[in-house]
Design a protein around this motif. Structure first.
Motif, PDB file in Angstrom:
ATOM      1  N   UNK A 138       0.876  -1.173   0.000  1.00 26.72           N
ATOM      2  CA  UNK A 138       0.000   0.000   0.000  1.00 26.72           C
ATOM      3  C   UNK A 138       0.912   1.220   0.000  1.00 26.72           C
ATOM      4  N   UNK A 142      -4.085   1.010  -2.365  1.00 25.11           N
ATOM      5  CA  UNK A 142      -3.650  -0.382  -2.449  1.00 25.11           C
ATOM      6  C   UNK A 142      -2.958  -0.612  -3.787  1.00 25.11           C
ATOM      7  N   UNK A 171       4.146   1.054   2.163  1.00 27.11           N
ATOM      8  CA  UNK A 171       3.973   0.145   3.280  1.00 27.11           C
ATOM      9  C   UNK A 171       3.797  -1.288   2.766  1.00 27.11           C
ATOM     10  N   UNK A 186       1.248  -3.918   9.821  1.00 28.46           N
ATOM     11  CA  UNK A 186       1.890  -3.093   8.801  1.00 28.46           C
ATOM     12  C   UNK A 186       3.361  -2.899   9.142  1.00 28.46           C
ATOM     13  N   UNK A 187       4.162  -2.697   8.108  1.00 32.06           N
ATOM     14  CA  UNK A 187       5.516  -2.233   8.322  1.00 32.06           C
ATOM     15  C   UNK A 187       5.504  -0.759   8.690  1.00 32.06           C
ATOM     16  N   UNK A 188       6.661  -0.252   9.006  1.00 32.44           N
ATOM     17  CA  UNK A 188       6.769   1.155   9.421  1.00 32.44           C
ATOM     18  C   UNK A 188       6.651   2.109   8.245  1.00 32.44           C
ATOM     19  N   UNK A 231       1.221   5.746   0.070  1.00 32.28           N
ATOM     20  CA  UNK A 231       0.577   6.977   0.527  1.00 32.28           C
ATOM     21  C   UNK A 231       1.430   8.161   0.096  1.00 32.28           C
ATOM     22  N   UNK A 287      -5.863  -5.560   6.521  1.00 30.77           N
ATOM     23  CA  UNK A 287      -4.441  -5.478   6.830  1.00 30.77           C
ATOM     24  C   UNK A 287      -4.257  -5.310   8.328  1.00 30.77           C
ATOM     25  N   UNK A 341      -1.443  12.727   1.505  1.00 33.67           N
ATOM     26  CA  UNK A 341      -2.637  12.200   0.850  1.00 33.67           C
ATOM     27  C   UNK A 341      -3.079  10.878   1.473  1.00 33.67           C
ATOM     28  N   UNK A 342      -4.041  10.248   0.847  1.00 32.74           N
ATOM     29  CA  UNK A 342      -4.627   9.026   1.378  1.00 32.74           C
ATOM     30  C   UNK A 342      -3.904   7.768   0.940  1.00 32.74           C
ATOM     31  N   UNK A 343      -4.500   6.642   1.284  1.00 33.08           N
ATOM     32  CA  UNK A 343      -3.909   5.328   1.040  1.00 33.08           C
ATOM     33  C   UNK A 343      -4.366   4.740  -0.293  1.00 33.08           C
TER      34      UNK A 343
END
Lengths: 107, 119
Positions: B39, B49, B96, B109-111, B41, B106, B45-47
């Motif tokens: 994913x 996929x 991510x 999540x990774x950092x 970003x 999900x 802004x937004x996420x």
């Protein structure tokens, strides 16, 4: 592609107040909706899945509900750590899609 | 829950291929019914996929990126990777990797890692 429209874009509230966030789907997604919380500089965190199921470790003040294609995330009494951006996500149909987000800010 | 960590170049030149790897610990990318996703970003802004890798090796991509994206897994290293070709400035984002236990959400999540596309 299913479009998720979140409103409002920004919600200004004080600690202790109730927050009501909306996510509207462009077509039926059954109950296949999740809510995530994202704080600055952090990855999103899953709060709610399948419209109303709290994820592990999520406090009871967070709840989700649904009416048709309208979904609501309610925070019953805002804690200081709840001020963040919230996203909804659907999994009814590929591609997975996210809403544009609602920022809950301190009034 | 598995822990995930992204790695890769933070700067990519326009027209080149953006390549990232996600290293998984505390879980296996071969676990039945699990998905492993990417994913992104853009700043402020937004996420969005990008795509997901099913434990069996099947991949699912966002149609908006399908012509440029490839996700693959390396079971020997317990890693999965993202390749996005013909990068442009519009691909500048925090990327991510994330774990889906099989219900399309999900849960871990990774950092995240910032990738900037610039000459």
């Amino acid at each position: 592609e299913i479009v998720l429209t979140q409103s409002p874009v920004t919600l200004s509230l004080s600690p202790g107040e109730r927050a009501t966030l909306s996510c509207r789907a462009s077509q039926s997604i059954y109950s296949y909706l999740a809510w995530y919380q994202q704080k600055p500089g952090q990855a999103p965190r899953l709060l709610i899945s399948d419209a109303s199921n709290r994820a592990t470790g999520i406090p009871a003040r967070f709840s989700g509900s649904q009416s048709g294609t309208d979904f609501t995330l309610t925070i019953s009494s805002l804690e200081p750590e709840d001020f963040a951006v919230y996203y909804c996500q659907q999994r009814s149909t590929w591609p997975l899609t996210f809403g544009g987000g609602t920022k809950v800010e301190i009034k | 829950q598995p822990q995930l960590k992204e790695s890769g170049p933070g700067l990519v030149k326009p027209s080149e291929t953006l390549s990232l790897t996600c290293t998984v610990s505390g879980g296996s990318i071969r676990t039945d019914n699990n998905f492993w996703g990417w994913i992104r970003q853009p700043p402020g802004k937004g996420l969005e996929w990008i795509g997901s890798l099913y434990y069996s090796g099947t991949t699912y991509y966002n149609p908006s990126l399908r012509s440029r994206v490839s996700i693959s897994g390396d079971t020997s290293k317990n890693q999965f990777s993202l390749k996005l070709s013909s990068a442009t400035a519009a691909d500048t984002a925090v990327y991510y990797c994330a774990w889906d236990p099989g219900d399309y959400w999900f849960a871990s999540w990774g950092q995240g890692t910032l990738v900037t596309v610039s000459s």
